[in-house]
Write an enzyme that holds these catalytic residues in place. Structure first.
Site, short mmCIF file in Angstrom:
data_model
loop_
_atom_site.label_atom_id
_atom_site.label_comp_id
_atom_site.label_asym_id
_atom_site.label_seq_id
_atom_site.Cartn_x
_atom_site.Cartn_y
_atom_site.Cartn_z
N SER A 142 -0.89 21.45 10.66
CA SER A 142 -0.37 20.65 11.77
C SER A 142 0.30 21.58 12.75
CB SER A 142 0.65 19.63 11.24
OG SER A 142 1.39 19.04 12.29
N TYR A 155 8.13 17.66 6.29
CA TYR A 155 6.78 17.84 6.83
C TYR A 155 6.63 19.23 7.42
CZ TYR A 155 2.38 16.45 9.03
OH TYR A 155 1.06 16.35 9.39
#
Length: 247
Positions: A142, A155
């Site tokens: 990501s 995350y």
């Protein structure tokens, strides 16, 4: 690599980037195992893709469990004889300020996003070494593996780890013709990331991308296909982020 006849596993394959990737592989003539925790959705997707003459099978998996991932790879080998491509795509996210984050919430993100990459890579590589023809690992990272975002501590940590796991694996297994790369998407349109679901926050996400929109799952899938087909690319994390990380 010519994908025709190759055997690919895609975790998180029932929706979003995973489903788009499975479809892209099928169009190239690959045989695809769609692996996901969503059993009902997986069976529906399997039937839909088989109607389009795709050589596809759904297998339920919990990527946070090594035993489950080991069984997934064994099932793939039993059905198709080998694993050529492993796409470690399954992921979760938990938002919230860090001082209120429970260990259980933190650990869930790490166990799926980070441990899932470890288990998937480990057991796919074992088979690739056994059949001796090399292979490809693709990890879904990501933009938040490279830049921080408030409220995304777990995350951020998991995806930053994925980037370095990708480099480490690429170095370890290059001599065995096993290539390892990652894609790092910006925010991508999905059921949970949509104007209808997010309201005004959706517009704030769009504003983070200089290109002026969010990504589409098919755009990430096309990049994954490129990284599989191009045999001179390994150890790379490809940003597909509409300019997010250029700022």
């Amino acid at each position: 690599m010519n994908l025709a006849g190759k055997v690919a596993i895609v975790t998180g394959g029932v929706s979003g980037i995973g489903l788009a990737t499975a479809k892209a592989f099928l169009l190239k003539g690959a045989k695809v195992i769609i692996a996901d925790f969503n059993e009902e959705g997986g069976q529906q997707v399997e039937q839909q893709l088989k109607q389009d003459n795709g050589d596809v099978t759904f297998v339920k998996v919990d990527v946070a469990s090594e035993a489950s991932v080991e069984k997934l790879v064994a099932t793939t080998v039993k059905q198709y004889g080998r694993v050529d491509i492993m796409v470690n795509n399954a992921g979760v996210g938990v938002l919230g300020v860090t001082h209120e984050l429970t260990y259980e919430d933190y650990h869930k993100v790490i166990s799926v996003n980070q441990d899932g990459v470890f288990f998937g890579s480990k057991h796919a590589i074992k088979n690739m070494l056994e059949h001796g023809d090399g292979g490809v690992i693709i990890n879904t990272s990501s933009v938040l593996g490279s830049v921080g975002e408030g409220g995304a501590f777990a995350y951020n940590a998991s995806k930053g780890a994925v980037n370095l796991m990708t480099k480490s694996l690429a170095l370890q297994y290059a001599e065995h013709k096993i290539r390892v790369n990652a894609v790092a998407p910006g925010y991508v349109e999905s059921g949970m990331v949509s104007k209808e679901a997010l309201g005004d926050f959706y517009d704030a996400l769009v504003d983070k991308h200089p290109i002026g929109r969010l990504g589409q799952p098919e755009e990430i899938a096309h990049a994954i296909v490129f990284l599989v087909e191009n045999e001179f690319v390994t150890g790379s994390t490809l940003m597909i982020d509409g300019g997010y990380t250029t700022q």
